[in-house]
Design a protein around this motif. Structure first.
Motif, mmCIF file in Angstrom:
data_model
loop_
_atom_site.group_PDB
_atom_site.id
_atom_site.type_symbol
_atom_site.label_atom_id
_atom_site.label_comp_id
_atom_site.label_asym_id
_atom_site.label_seq_id
_atom_site.Cartn_x
_atom_site.Cartn_y
_atom_site.Cartn_z
ATOM 1 N N ARG A 3 0.453 -1.396 0.353
ATOM 2 C CA ARG A 3 0.158 -0.035 0.640
ATOM 3 C C ARG A 3 0.958 1.716 0.043
ATOM 4 N NH1 ARG A 3 -4.742 -1.135 4.560
ATOM 5 N NH2 ARG A 3 -6.570 -2.046 3.009
ATOM 6 N N ARG A 4 1.911 1.174 0.661
ATOM 7 C CA ARG A 4 2.632 2.527 0.820
ATOM 8 C C ARG A 4 3.377 2.339 -0.384
ATOM 9 N NH1 ARG A 4 5.478 1.431 6.982
ATOM 10 N NH2 ARG A 4 3.128 2.104 8.203
ATOM 11 N N GLU A 5 3.968 1.959 -0.740
ATOM 12 C CA GLU A 5 5.154 1.587 -1.495
ATOM 13 C C GLU A 5 4.679 1.514 -3.154
ATOM 14 O OE1 GLU A 5 7.244 -2.037 -1.368
ATOM 15 O OE2 GLU A 5 8.225 -1.886 0.569
ATOM 16 N N LEU A 6 3.524 1.177 -3.916
ATOM 17 C CA LEU A 6 2.862 1.427 -4.670
ATOM 18 C C LEU A 6 1.175 2.336 -5.012
ATOM 19 C CD1 LEU A 6 2.477 -2.004 -5.322
ATOM 20 C CD2 LEU A 6 4.239 -0.778 -6.612
ATOM 21 N N ASP A 7 1.139 3.114 -3.591
ATOM 22 C CA ASP A 7 0.020 3.503 -3.194
ATOM 23 C C ASP A 7 -0.844 3.575 -3.722
ATOM 24 O OD1 ASP A 7 -1.065 6.075 -3.074
ATOM 25 O OD2 ASP A 7 -0.955 6.928 -4.682
ATOM 26 N N LEU A 8 -1.643 2.193 -2.687
ATOM 27 C CA LEU A 8 -2.578 1.458 -3.626
ATOM 28 C C LEU A 8 -3.835 1.132 -2.331
ATOM 29 C CD1 LEU A 8 -0.688 -1.048 -5.841
ATOM 30 C CD2 LEU A 8 -2.920 0.428 -6.304
ATOM 31 N N PRO A 9 -4.692 2.375 -1.739
ATOM 32 C CA PRO A 9 -5.055 2.291 0.066
ATOM 33 C C PRO A 9 -5.967 1.348 -0.826
ATOM 34 C CG PRO A 9 -5.658 4.309 -1.743
ATOM 35 C CD PRO A 9 -4.512 3.814 -1.895
ATOM 36 N N GLN A 10 -6.781 0.968 -1.463
ATOM 37 C CA GLN A 10 -7.504 -0.169 -1.453
ATOM 38 C C GLN A 10 -6.847 -1.767 -1.652
ATOM 39 O OE1 GLN A 10 -10.953 0.858 -4.112
ATOM 40 N NE2 GLN A 10 -10.913 2.858 -3.591
ATOM 41 N N LEU A 11 -5.518 -1.856 -1.881
ATOM 42 C CA LEU A 11 -5.553 -3.294 -1.746
ATOM 43 C C LEU A 11 -5.809 -4.138 -0.477
ATOM 44 C CD1 LEU A 11 -3.211 -4.276 -3.753
ATOM 45 C CD2 LEU A 11 -1.534 -4.191 -2.419
ATOM 46 N N SER A 12 -5.986 -4.793 -1.287
ATOM 47 C CA SER A 12 -6.084 -6.394 -0.114
ATOM 48 C C SER A 12 -6.369 -7.459 -0.555
ATOM 49 C CB SER A 12 -8.235 -6.109 0.349
ATOM 50 O OG SER A 12 -8.400 -6.543 0.777
ATOM 51 N N PRO A 13 -5.627 -8.508 0.513
ATOM 52 C CA PRO A 13 -5.476 -9.507 0.028
ATOM 53 C C PRO A 13 -6.413 -10.714 -0.483
ATOM 54 C CG PRO A 13 -4.740 -9.620 2.238
ATOM 55 C CD PRO A 13 -5.626 -8.385 2.227
ATOM 56 N N ALA A 14 -6.498 -11.535 -1.470
ATOM 57 C CA ALA A 14 -7.534 -12.055 -1.258
ATOM 58 C C ALA A 14 -7.620 -13.857 -0.692
ATOM 59 C CB ALA A 14 -7.936 -12.745 -3.358
ATOM 60 N N HIS A 15 -6.516 -13.737 -0.349
ATOM 61 C CA HIS A 15 -6.191 -15.210 0.565
ATOM 62 C C HIS A 15 -5.474 -14.430 1.160
ATOM 63 C CE1 HIS A 15 -2.909 -17.050 -2.099
ATOM 64 N NE2 HIS A 15 -3.307 -15.660 -3.204
ATOM 65 N N ARG A 16 -4.856 -16.097 1.792
ATOM 66 C CA ARG A 16 -3.259 -15.720 2.970
ATOM 67 C C ARG A 16 -2.333 -16.624 2.934
ATOM 68 N NH1 ARG A 16 -6.022 -13.248 8.896
ATOM 69 N NH2 ARG A 16 -7.962 -12.240 7.472
ATOM 70 N N LEU A 17 -1.560 -16.773 3.039
ATOM 71 C CA LEU A 17 0.074 -17.198 3.193
ATOM 72 C C LEU A 17 0.612 -16.537 5.103
ATOM 73 C CD1 LEU A 17 2.157 -17.183 0.550
ATOM 74 C CD2 LEU A 17 0.076 -18.883 0.818
ATOM 75 N N ASP A 18 0.544 -17.653 4.825
ATOM 76 C CA ASP A 18 1.518 -18.441 6.875
ATOM 77 C C ASP A 18 2.264 -16.960 6.126
ATOM 78 O OD1 ASP A 18 -0.052 -19.877 8.001
ATOM 79 O OD2 ASP A 18 1.036 -21.454 7.654
ATOM 80 N N ARG A 19 3.355 -16.219 7.277
ATOM 81 C CA ARG A 19 4.428 -15.364 7.437
ATOM 82 C C ARG A 19 5.511 -16.758 7.216
ATOM 83 N NH1 ARG A 19 8.670 -13.986 10.667
ATOM 84 N NH2 ARG A 19 7.997 -15.485 12.212
ATOM 85 N N VAL A 20 5.478 -17.761 7.552
ATOM 86 C CA VAL A 20 6.725 -18.846 6.954
ATOM 87 C C VAL A 20 7.159 -19.493 5.571
ATOM 88 C CG1 VAL A 20 7.984 -18.737 9.592
ATOM 89 C CG2 VAL A 20 6.398 -20.311 8.964
ATOM 90 N N THR A 21 5.747 -19.368 5.095
ATOM 91 C CA THR A 21 5.479 -19.965 3.643
ATOM 92 C C THR A 21 5.449 -18.205 2.557
ATOM 93 O OG1 THR A 21 3.853 -21.237 4.728
ATOM 94 C CG2 THR A 21 3.882 -21.147 1.985
ATOM 95 N N ALA A 22 6.682 -19.022 1.857
ATOM 96 C CA ALA A 22 6.462 -17.544 0.674
ATOM 97 C C ALA A 22 5.892 -18.315 -0.267
ATOM 98 C CB ALA A 22 7.868 -18.399 -0.297
ATOM 99 N N GLY A 23 5.947 -17.370 -1.758
ATOM 100 C CA GLY A 23 5.196 -17.828 -3.309
ATOM 101 C C GLY A 23 3.999 -17.056 -3.762
ATOM 102 N N VAL A 24 3.395 -17.407 -4.258
ATOM 103 C CA VAL A 24 2.654 -16.835 -4.955
ATOM 104 C C VAL A 24 0.936 -16.543 -3.974
ATOM 105 C CG1 VAL A 24 0.378 -16.896 -6.907
ATOM 106 C CG2 VAL A 24 2.779 -17.485 -7.563
ATOM 107 N N LEU A 25 1.289 -14.139 -4.473
ATOM 108 C CA LEU A 25 0.201 -13.782 -3.100
ATOM 109 C C LEU A 25 -0.292 -13.395 -4.376
ATOM 110 C CD1 LEU A 25 -1.295 -14.036 -0.739
ATOM 111 C CD2 LEU A 25 0.131 -12.084 0.055
ATOM 112 N N LEU A 26 -1.920 -13.467 -4.422
ATOM 113 C CA LEU A 26 -3.289 -12.610 -5.317
ATOM 114 C C LEU A 26 -4.038 -11.780 -4.208
ATOM 115 C CD1 LEU A 26 -5.584 -13.920 -8.100
ATOM 116 C CD2 LEU A 26 -6.349 -12.655 -5.973
ATOM 117 N N LEU A 27 -3.698 -10.358 -4.540
ATOM 118 C CA LEU A 27 -4.256 -9.441 -4.057
ATOM 119 C C LEU A 27 -5.375 -8.619 -5.035
ATOM 120 C CD1 LEU A 27 -0.566 -8.773 -2.935
ATOM 121 C CD2 LEU A 27 -2.247 -8.222 -1.460
ATOM 122 N N THR A 28 -6.238 -7.678 -4.448
ATOM 123 C CA THR A 28 -7.395 -6.846 -5.291
ATOM 124 C C THR A 28 -7.049 -5.678 -5.064
ATOM 125 O OG1 THR A 28 -8.824 -7.057 -3.445
ATOM 126 C CG2 THR A 28 -8.921 -8.764 -5.721
#
Length: 302
Positions: free
Chosen positions: A126-151
């Protein structure tokens, strides 16, 4: 509608004023209850009230005269905690009008939680890309890496979140774990997983299964006694893949929760969990066309 906007990547905190008899009898002013909830922040709360930054559910400033309203709402900005820097970049895999797909690094939380508020994917992007409405469509655990989809837009958020809620998204993970030549794969693992509030670890218990994972082997390294596995969760229980791999007798490398917990310092990034969300496949709810997002992230020990 929330009467305060996202500020510096963070949503305002929302309080619901209790309506039980004891609370109604005790509190006459809204401010007294807010100070009771956050006693260590008293000085800063008075500053925020003076600045008009504490408001009710209708966006009206709360001050020393504001009467206590059972079941009412209060919104305010909390000062974020001092957090350790998580020294890993978030790689953008795809961006369009509706979606932002990223490769989340290990050790970075998806959303603000506990000791990780500003140091989360959501707040950083949100800060780096100036996207205040950004929201995750799902979650990954903190210790898990990989593909994450946000709206990117509030108007489309629900459509993508519902895909995950209805289990209409195919998620494929990879993990490195011990090699067991006697383990017959592929196989589907089913169990009942329970995560109790306030307890860090989940557990498998007796009862009707509520968690299902498909496990297969991709490669083996007999010399080191390791294998690379493909994991396909058909449900989304907390720590599901980690529990299922541990239950098979091949716990994921560097898993400090399963089967036996051990402490890892919050700023120790030397041994990331060898688990990555490799790809996501879905039918786009807006266009109806199939879409696939994938990362080429390597697992360190392989």
């Amino acid at each position: 509608m929330v009467p305060l906007p996202v500020r510096d990547g963070l949503n305002p905190t929302r309080l619901v004023l209790p309506h039980d008899d004891a609370s109604v009898a005790r509190w006459t002013r809204t401010l007294d209850y807010v100070l009771h909830r956050f006693p260590d922040d008293a000085a800063r709360l008075h500053e925020k009230v003076a600045a008009g930054e504490v408001v009710d559910g209708r966006g009206r400033p709360v001050d020393a005269r504001t009467a206590y309203e059972p079941r009412g709402f209060v919104f305010l900005y909390r000062d974020p905690p001092v957090e350790p820097e998580v020294p890993f970049e978030i790689r953008v895999l795809h961006r369009d009008r509706d979606l932002l797909v990223v490769d989340k690094p290990h050790f970075l939380a998806t959303i603000p939680r506990g000791a990780y508020v500003a140091r989360s994917v959501l707040v950083r992007l949100r800060r780096e890309l100036d996207l205040p409405q950004l929201s995750p469509a799902h979650r990954l655990d903190r210790v898990t890496a990989g593909v994450l989809l946000l709206t990117l837009r509030r108007e489309v958020r629900g459509a993508y979140q519902e895909l995950f809620a209805r289990r209409e998204v195919r998620k494929t993970y990879e993990a490195v774990a011990p090699l067991d030549p006697a383990l017959e794969l592929p196989r589907t693992v089913r169990s009942r997983i329970v995560k109790r509030r306030g307890v860090m670890r989940a557990e498998e218990v007796d009862g009707e299964p509520n968690a299902e994972s498909r496990v297969d082997v991709l490669e083996t390294d007999a010399a080191r006694g390791l294998a690379r596995y493909r994991l396909e969760p058909h449900t989304g229980r907390t720590h599901q893949l980690r529990l299922h791999m541990s239950g098979l007798g091949v716990p994921i490398v560097h898993d400090n929760f399963y089967p036996d917990p051990y402490d890892v310092a919050h700023d120790d990034y030397a041994r990331p969990l060898q688990l990555v969300s490799r790809s996501i496949d879905l039918t786009d709810p807006l266009s109806g066309r199939p879409r696939r997002f994938e990362t080429d992230r390597a697992l360190d020990v392989w």
